[in-house]
Scaffold this motif. Structure first.
Motif, PDB file in Angstrom:
ATOM      1  N   ILE A   1       0.855  -1.175   0.000  1.00  0.00           N
ATOM      2  CA  ILE A   1       0.000   0.000   0.000  1.00  0.00           C
ATOM      3  C   ILE A   1       0.894   1.229   0.000  1.00  0.00           C
ATOM      4  CG2 ILE A   1      -1.798   1.262   1.226  1.00  0.00           C
ATOM      5  CD1 ILE A   1      -2.595  -1.404   2.536  1.00  0.00           C
TER       6      ILE A   1
ATOM      7  N   LEU B   1      -8.457  -0.862  -1.163  1.00  0.00           N
ATOM      8  CA  LEU B   1      -7.911  -1.767  -0.157  1.00  0.00           C
ATOM      9  C   LEU B   1      -8.697  -3.076  -0.136  1.00  0.00           C
ATOM     10  CD1 LEU B   1      -7.153   0.635   2.853  1.00  0.00           C
ATOM     11  CD2 LEU B   1      -5.552  -0.330   1.186  1.00  0.00           C
TER      12      LEU B   1
ATOM     13  N   VAL C   1       2.465  -1.502   4.597  1.00  0.00           N
ATOM     14  CA  VAL C   1       1.929  -0.143   4.518  1.00  0.00           C
ATOM     15  C   VAL C   1       3.095   0.823   4.350  1.00  0.00           C
ATOM     16  CG1 VAL C   1       0.580   1.641   5.688  1.00  0.00           C
ATOM     17  CG2 VAL C   1      -0.013  -0.786   5.975  1.00  0.00           C
TER      18      VAL C   1
ATOM     19  N   THR D   1      -5.205   3.923   7.284  1.00  0.00           N
ATOM     20  CA  THR D   1      -4.949   2.681   6.553  1.00  0.00           C
ATOM     21  C   THR D   1      -4.984   1.479   7.485  1.00  0.00           C
ATOM     22  OG1 THR D   1      -3.569   3.867   4.948  1.00  0.00           O
ATOM     23  CG2 THR D   1      -3.309   1.481   5.071  1.00  0.00           C
TER      24      THR D   1
ATOM     25  N   LEU E   1      -7.601  -1.675   7.444  1.00  0.00           N
ATOM     26  CA  LEU E   1      -7.108  -3.049   7.336  1.00  0.00           C
ATOM     27  C   LEU E   1      -7.606  -3.912   8.493  1.00  0.00           C
ATOM     28  CD1 LEU E   1      -3.428  -2.470   6.164  1.00  0.00           C
ATOM     29  CD2 LEU E   1      -5.311  -3.440   4.814  1.00  0.00           C
TER      30      LEU E   1
END
Length: 297
Positions: free
Chosen positions: A6, A42, A57, A68, A72
């Motif tokens: 990511i 995502l 990440v 983020t 997740l």
């Protein structure tokens, strides 16, 4: 191995390249639709990975990383692993680890050094977390690190990787400041004709030989006096965090603090301070500093 990345910026994108060249399968996601991303969300990234999943990440520290990791936590399953490779503050890692642990997801924090040269040279990796989780992703880490014995360490528990990277960056600040001060001193001296060539000569045989000097040579090949380089240096936060942590631990860090303040001064942060100093000197001693005099020096 298989991994999701990511953040496909200068660091993340080059890391993906090195991992793929090393035989790993990487599914990439970035918010920017013009990036070389493989999926557009995502949710799609998680769906594209086989369990147990590994998700790296690589986004800016702070709000972007918080958001983020929180997303997740709602998408991943027990046994999956999240690695934060950005420059997050070490105190954020414990919070992220606890959030993910509630869902059975494991967490590693990883300080990454290597810059834009990492795809070719490899990255120095400082990891924090449980040894079992570290060993589970070691093949990925071994591919990212430079060839040879060094460049990868399990620094300690969660937070240890980013704490080590924070200290690493504080040392980096001090080293670059020292080189800059030496260069400036030689530039103003009649005894050294070519300060850049003198410093470049230290790349071999000198106790101060370093990759920083290699990069200095690159920078001065076409601009030996660095006249085209603006005298402004930003600071990204790590040195500030190191000084704060060191104060709490009772460790004096004058070199790191001086380098940090020099960067802040370069951005104009000291202008109002120096105006006060100049005004007071003029009041008590008649020391007059004219703007046009400053411009000629």
């Amino acid at each position: 191995m298989q991994m999701g990345m990511i953040g496909l910026g200068r660091m993340g994108g080059n890391m993906v390249k090195r991992l793929r060249d090393g035989g790993h399968t990487v599914v990439g996601f970035d918010m920017n639709p013009d990036s070389a991303r493989d999926v557009d969300s995502l949710e799609a990234l998680v769906a594209a990975l086989d369990a147990p999943r590994v998700v790296w990440v690589m986004v800016p520290a702070g709000a972007a990383t918080d958001s983020t990791v929180e997303t997740l936590a709602g998408l991943l399953d027990a046994g999956d692993i999240v690695i934060d490779g950005g420059n997050s503050r070490y105190t954020d890692d414990e919070r992220h680890a606890e959030l993910l642990a509630a869902k059975g997801v494991k967490f590693l924090d990883c300080g990454v050094s290597g810059g834009v040269w990492g795809a070719e040279r490899g990255y120095a990796l400082m990891v924090g977390g449980e040894k079992e989780t570290f060993e589970a992703v070691r093949p990925l880490l071994e591919t990212l690190k430079p060839e040879g014995e060094y460049g990868l360490v399990l620094a300690g528990p969660v937070g240890g990787g980013h704490f080590a990277k924070m200290v690493h960056n504080g040392i980096e600040y001090g080293m670059m400041q020292a080189f800059g001060e030496g260069f400036a001193t030689m530039m103003r001296s009649e005894y050294v004709d070519d300060p850049a060539a003198t410093m470049v000569s230290w790349r071999s045989g000198s106790v101060v030989a370093s990759w920083l000097l290699d990069l200095f040579e690159n920078a001065t090949k076409d601009d030996p006096e660095l006249k085209n380089m603006p005298p402004v240096a930003n600071e990204s936060g790590e040195a500030k965090w190191m000084v704060e942590a060191a104060l709490g631990l009772g460790v004096p860090t004058p070199a790191t603090a001086a380098a940090l303040y020099a960067r802040q001064t370069s951005r104009g942060g000291a202008d109002d301070i120096l105006r006060v100093v100049t005004a007071m000197r003029a009041q008590f001693g008649g020391h007059i500093t004219k703007i046009d005099e400053i411009a000629t020096h």
